[in-house]
Design a protein around this motif. Structure first.
Motif, short mmCIF file in Angstrom:
data_model
loop_
_atom_site.label_atom_id
_atom_site.label_comp_id
_atom_site.label_asym_id
_atom_site.label_seq_id
_atom_site.Cartn_x
_atom_site.Cartn_y
_atom_site.Cartn_z
N VAL A 95 0.76 -1.31 0.05
CA VAL A 95 -0.12 -0.07 -0.04
C VAL A 95 0.84 1.33 -0.08
N SER A 96 1.91 1.37 0.84
CA SER A 96 2.78 2.21 0.66
C SER A 96 3.48 2.72 -0.63
N LYS A 97 4.02 1.65 -1.36
CA LYS A 97 4.44 1.67 -2.44
C LYS A 97 3.49 1.99 -3.56
N LEU A 98 2.11 1.82 -3.42
CA LEU A 98 0.98 1.99 -4.32
C LEU A 98 1.04 3.62 -4.05
N LYS A 99 1.05 4.33 -2.96
CA LYS A 99 0.96 5.53 -2.52
C LYS A 99 2.06 6.42 -3.11
N ALA A 110 -6.62 -3.79 -12.79
CA ALA A 110 -8.08 -3.55 -12.09
C ALA A 110 -7.92 -3.65 -10.36
N ALA A 111 -7.08 -4.73 -10.05
CA ALA A 111 -6.67 -4.69 -8.61
C ALA A 111 -6.17 -3.36 -7.84
N ILE A 112 -5.22 -2.87 -8.80
CA ILE A 112 -4.56 -1.45 -8.13
C ILE A 112 -5.70 -0.40 -8.20
N ALA A 119 -6.69 1.39 -4.78
CA ALA A 119 -6.59 2.90 -4.74
C ALA A 119 -7.97 3.28 -4.42
N GLN A 120 -9.08 3.15 -4.89
CA GLN A 120 -10.23 3.86 -4.60
C GLN A 120 -10.64 3.43 -3.26
N ARG A 121 -10.45 2.13 -2.70
CA ARG A 121 -10.75 2.00 -1.22
C ARG A 121 -9.83 2.71 -0.36
N GLU A 122 -8.70 2.80 -0.49
CA GLU A 122 -7.74 3.74 0.30
C GLU A 122 -7.74 4.94 0.21
N GLY A 123 -8.64 5.73 -0.68
CA GLY A 123 -8.67 7.03 -1.08
C GLY A 123 -7.76 7.56 -1.77
N ILE A 124 -6.70 6.61 -2.59
CA ILE A 124 -5.61 7.29 -3.42
C ILE A 124 -6.06 7.59 -4.50
#
Length: 94
Positions: free
Chosen positions: A38-42, A63-65, A69-74
């Motif tokens: 998640v931190s790498k995605l951010k 699609a997973a990314i 991102a939508q669930r985490e608010g990114i």
């Protein structure tokens, strides 16, 4: 007469195993996201990285990314895009 689709040599129908010999990412479907993922995605989203490149770096489908991102608010929207209304206020008054 033409062969049926599943009898053709290059057809994936009826074949066992991965469809691609060298996929761009490993199959990590339904694998839990770790805190480091998640931190790498951010970090990648902050750097305006395209989702296709993110999928290769995180080894997950696009699609997973997007869903994570939508669930985490990114926000995956690029921050460096110019706005649509580019004319200045002085030009609008004329």
């Amino acid at each position: 007469m033409a062969k049926a689709a599943w009898k053709r040599p290059g057809s994936p129908i009826g074949r066992k195993g991965p469809r691609k010999a060298n996929p761009a990412y490993k199959r990590r479907a339904r694998e839990l996201w770790t805190a480091s993922d998640v931190s790498k995605l951010k970090q990648l989203a902050k750097g305006n990285t395209p989702t296709g490149v993110m999928s290769i770096k995180l080894q997950r489908p696009v699609a997973a990314i997007r869903s994570k991102a939508q669930r985490e608010g990114i926000s995956l929207r690029p921050a460096n895009r110019s706005p649509y209304n580019r004319r200045s206020k002085a030009a609008k008054r004329r």
